[in-house]
Design an enzyme around this catalytic site. Structure first.
Site, PDB file in Angstrom:
ATOM      1  N   HIS A  22       0.824  -1.248   0.080  1.00  0.00           N
ATOM      2  CA  HIS A  22      -0.085   0.115  -0.070  1.00  0.00           C
ATOM      3  C   HIS A  22       0.894   1.286  -0.025  1.00  0.00           C
ATOM      4  O   HIS A  22       0.294   2.423  -0.143  1.00  0.00           O
ATOM      5  CB  HIS A  22      -0.819   0.058   1.123  1.00  0.00           C
ATOM      6  CG  HIS A  22      -1.947  -0.960   1.221  1.00  0.00           C
ATOM      7  ND1 HIS A  22      -1.911  -2.258   1.982  1.00  0.00           N
ATOM      8  CD2 HIS A  22      -3.164  -1.088   0.316  1.00  0.00           C
ATOM      9  CE1 HIS A  22      -3.198  -2.667   1.691  1.00  0.00           C
ATOM     10  NE2 HIS A  22      -3.813  -2.115   0.664  1.00  0.00           N
ATOM     11  N   ARG A  48      -7.147   5.644   1.039  1.00  0.00           N
ATOM     12  CA  ARG A  48      -6.770   4.729   2.280  1.00  0.00           C
ATOM     13  C   ARG A  48      -5.517   5.364   2.943  1.00  0.00           C
ATOM     14  O   ARG A  48      -5.282   5.415   4.041  1.00  0.00           O
ATOM     15  CB  ARG A  48      -6.652   3.271   1.845  1.00  0.00           C
ATOM     16  CG  ARG A  48      -7.932   2.725   1.460  1.00  0.00           C
ATOM     17  CD  ARG A  48      -8.102   1.252   1.280  1.00  0.00           C
ATOM     18  NE  ARG A  48      -7.262   0.677   0.133  1.00  0.00           N
ATOM     19  CZ  ARG A  48      -7.087  -0.625   0.023  1.00  0.00           C
ATOM     20  NH1 ARG A  48      -7.696  -1.306   1.058  1.00  0.00           N
ATOM     21  NH2 ARG A  48      -6.374  -1.152  -0.819  1.00  0.00           N
ATOM     22  N   ASP A 214     -13.883  -7.812  -2.953  1.00  0.00           N
ATOM     23  CA  ASP A 214     -13.068  -7.865  -1.828  1.00  0.00           C
ATOM     24  C   ASP A 214     -13.455  -6.459  -1.130  1.00  0.00           C
ATOM     25  O   ASP A 214     -13.431  -5.338  -1.461  1.00  0.00           O
ATOM     26  CB  ASP A 214     -11.585  -7.532  -1.905  1.00  0.00           C
ATOM     27  CG  ASP A 214     -10.595  -7.333  -0.983  1.00  0.00           C
ATOM     28  OD1 ASP A 214     -11.245  -7.260   0.133  1.00  0.00           O
ATOM     29  OD2 ASP A 214      -9.443  -7.292  -1.141  1.00  0.00           O
ATOM     30  N   GLU A 240     -15.810 -11.362  -0.054  1.00  0.00           N
ATOM     31  CA  GLU A 240     -14.464 -11.300   0.790  1.00  0.00           C
ATOM     32  C   GLU A 240     -14.576 -10.323   1.881  1.00  0.00           C
ATOM     33  O   GLU A 240     -14.455  -9.157   1.225  1.00  0.00           O
ATOM     34  CB  GLU A 240     -13.388 -11.442  -0.113  1.00  0.00           C
ATOM     35  CG  GLU A 240     -12.053 -11.395   0.585  1.00  0.00           C
ATOM     36  CD  GLU A 240     -10.751 -11.537  -0.262  1.00  0.00           C
ATOM     37  OE1 GLU A 240      -9.762 -10.807  -0.119  1.00  0.00           O
ATOM     38  OE2 GLU A 240     -10.942 -12.151  -1.453  1.00  0.00           O
ATOM     39  N   GLU A 268      -7.944 -12.840   6.112  1.00  0.00           N
ATOM     40  CA  GLU A 268      -6.686 -12.035   5.854  1.00  0.00           C
ATOM     41  C   GLU A 268      -6.066 -11.281   6.830  1.00  0.00           C
ATOM     42  O   GLU A 268      -4.869 -11.243   6.965  1.00  0.00           O
ATOM     43  CB  GLU A 268      -7.001 -10.906   4.543  1.00  0.00           C
ATOM     44  CG  GLU A 268      -5.875  -9.822   4.298  1.00  0.00           C
ATOM     45  CD  GLU A 268      -6.318  -8.820   3.250  1.00  0.00           C
ATOM     46  OE1 GLU A 268      -5.851  -7.661   3.210  1.00  0.00           O
ATOM     47  OE2 GLU A 268      -7.377  -9.068   2.478  1.00  0.00           O
ATOM     48  N   ASP A 291      -2.821 -14.599   5.819  1.00  0.00           N
ATOM     49  CA  ASP A 291      -1.370 -13.889   4.977  1.00  0.00           C
ATOM     50  C   ASP A 291      -0.380 -14.572   5.552  1.00  0.00           C
ATOM     51  O   ASP A 291      -0.271 -14.675   6.912  1.00  0.00           O
ATOM     52  CB  ASP A 291      -1.692 -12.331   5.024  1.00  0.00           C
ATOM     53  CG  ASP A 291      -0.379 -11.853   4.172  1.00  0.00           C
ATOM     54  OD1 ASP A 291       0.670 -12.113   4.494  1.00  0.00           O
ATOM     55  OD2 ASP A 291      -0.663 -11.017   3.318  1.00  0.00           O
ATOM     56  N   HIS A 318      -4.016 -15.009   1.380  1.00  0.00           N
ATOM     57  CA  HIS A 318      -3.749 -13.628   0.793  1.00  0.00           C
ATOM     58  C   HIS A 318      -2.449 -13.518  -0.028  1.00  0.00           C
ATOM     59  O   HIS A 318      -1.557 -14.066   0.619  1.00  0.00           O
ATOM     60  CB  HIS A 318      -3.999 -12.687   2.207  1.00  0.00           C
ATOM     61  CG  HIS A 318      -3.855 -11.277   1.470  1.00  0.00           C
ATOM     62  ND1 HIS A 318      -2.882 -10.502   2.076  1.00  0.00           N
ATOM     63  CD2 HIS A 318      -4.525 -10.512   0.923  1.00  0.00           C
ATOM     64  CE1 HIS A 318      -2.936  -9.306   1.730  1.00  0.00           C
ATOM     65  NE2 HIS A 318      -4.122  -9.257   0.974  1.00  0.00           N
ATOM     66  N   GLU A 338      -3.578 -16.273  -5.224  1.00  0.00           N
ATOM     67  CA  GLU A 338      -3.798 -14.918  -5.545  1.00  0.00           C
ATOM     68  C   GLU A 338      -2.695 -14.237  -6.018  1.00  0.00           C
ATOM     69  O   GLU A 338      -1.613 -14.412  -5.504  1.00  0.00           O
ATOM     70  CB  GLU A 338      -4.363 -14.201  -4.113  1.00  0.00           C
ATOM     71  CG  GLU A 338      -4.750 -12.776  -4.593  1.00  0.00           C
ATOM     72  CD  GLU A 338      -5.251 -12.094  -3.155  1.00  0.00           C
ATOM     73  OE1 GLU A 338      -5.984 -11.068  -3.490  1.00  0.00           O
ATOM     74  OE2 GLU A 338      -4.887 -12.619  -2.263  1.00  0.00           O
TER      75      GLU A 338
END
Length: 392
Positions: A22, A48, A214, A240, A268, A291, A318, A338
């Site tokens: 991110h 975010r 998601d 999700e 996740e 994850d 994840h 994924e």
């Protein structure tokens, strides 16, 4: 031959991509009006990063053996995680045999139980654990997936997470998972926009391509149920992480309420076998999505996966790059993986943890053979500026 011991544990931080995917420049799809638990506040709705999703940065853990090999791993955690590794967890690792990973995990977890259990402490434990597996693979000159029992299939197949499932289809992925853009605070108009985007993507990809949403912990049971029921028309495969991770009761209700054949997935932001036991025993979901860099590492993921197998639930980790690839290829109840589309416009395949890792494999036509290199098979990019904030 005597078994090497661990001589040094080091923790570094780095900014800009890597495990903290991110931590991107402005204009990236991953930060474009995506529904979050903070979307109830208009000032935190568009990006975010405005509420701090990118504040942690990447944690890099290096572990050196007496024989000279160095294992490493990356996860999120930044300065906080580095402090935990250097000032607390290292004591349970240095001096141990490189093979004694189960013992080291148990001591790290129980030694931090009074302030840990989940969150950033488990990120740090995961980083150390993954570095230990990387080190053991290098000492034995074997890839991690060999250490885990060997591959059960010739290659991995992937679905893509990103803003453009239609482009992912052209790249050979088996499905595309969209970020949900509008949460409950945006009312009926937001719900309509969510459904319009899904309808548009269904028209683009046809009937057989998987489409998923998601929701990133942003919904309540009522909204999630309405979204799932209305999305049935457009062939939504799963919904999700619709609810906050501690709302096990809400997930169980949601799973009972979704249309027949639609899957509920989550995990996740869950950690350890005990957290996933709650999800599985309460009937919260059809697929769990730990994850490996957050749930406790490979050592804990082995236990989580076995628990899921006993509950007839699939394990689709994840997106966590090579750290999940080496696990998924060894498990029958992990039939696909994924891949996060980290190109800013989700229009091409780039390494997931770019620019931090060198030799990081990527899917070609939605498929990948896990490289047969020692450890996790990747190297740290020397051009990335690592900082060791708490050297001992």
């Amino acid at each position: 031959m005597s078994t090497p011991t661990i001589t040094h544990v080091r923790a570094f931080t780095v900014r800009g991509g890597g495990a903290d995917y991110h931590d991107q420049d402005h204009g990236h799809w991953i930060d474009d009006h995506i529904a979050t638990p903070m979307s109830k506040y208009p000032e935190y709705r568009q990006s975010r990063q405005t509420f701090g999703l990118n504040v942690l940065g990447t944690l890099v853990v290096e572990i050196e053996a007496s024989s000279g090999e160095v294992g490493f791993a990356v996860t999120t955690g930044g300065d906080i995680g580095a402090w935990i590794v250097e000032k607390h967890l290292a004591r349970f690792v240095e001096g141990q045999k490189v093979t004694d990973i189960e013992k080291m995990w148990d001591q790290m977890f129980n030694g931090s139980l009074f302030y840990g259990r989940k969150g950033i402490v488990l990120n740090a434990i995961s980083g150390v654990d993954l570095a230990l597996w990387d080190l053991l693979g290098k000492v034995r000159q074997e890839p991690v997936y060999h250490l885990l029992g060997g591959a059960v299939r010739d290659e991995l197949q992937f679905y893509a997470t990103g803003a453009r499932p239609d482009l992912a289809q052209q790249m050979g992925f088996i499905g595309g998972k969209l970020p949900l853009h509008h949460g409950p605070a945006e009312g009926e108009e937001g719900l309509r926009k969510n459904l319009e985007l899904l309808a548009d993507m269904r028209q683009r990809v046809g009937d057989d391509f998987w489409l998923m949403y998601d929701c990133w912990m942003s919904l309540d049971v009522n909204y999630a149920t309405r979204l799932a029921q209305k999305a049935q028309e457009f062939g939504l495969k799963w919904i999700e992480e619709a609810l906050p991770p501690d709302d096990y009761w809400g997930y169980a209700e949601l799973r009972r309420n979704v249309p027949k054949g639609m899957l509920v997935t989550t995990g996740e932001h869950e950690a350890t076998r005990w957290g996933f036991r709650m999800l599985l025993e309460m009937g919260c979901c059809d697929i769990i999505q730990p994850d490996v860099g957050w749930c406790g590492g490979i050592t804990e993921l082995i236990k989580i996966s076995a628990l899921a197998d006993a509950h007839n639930a699939l394990v689709v980790p994840h997106g966590s790059s090579v750290y999940s690839y080496h696990f998924v290829i060894t498990r029958h109840n992990s039939p696909f993986a994924e891949f996060l589309m980290m190109a800013p416009q989700a229009d091409k395949v780039v390494p997931m943890f770019n620019p931090l890792l060198l030799d990081e494999p990527v899917p070609v036509n939605g498929r990948m053979k896990v490289p047969d290199r020692p450890g996790f098979g990747v190297r740290l990019n020397p051009d990335c500026a690592l900082t060791r904030p708490y050297s001992r």
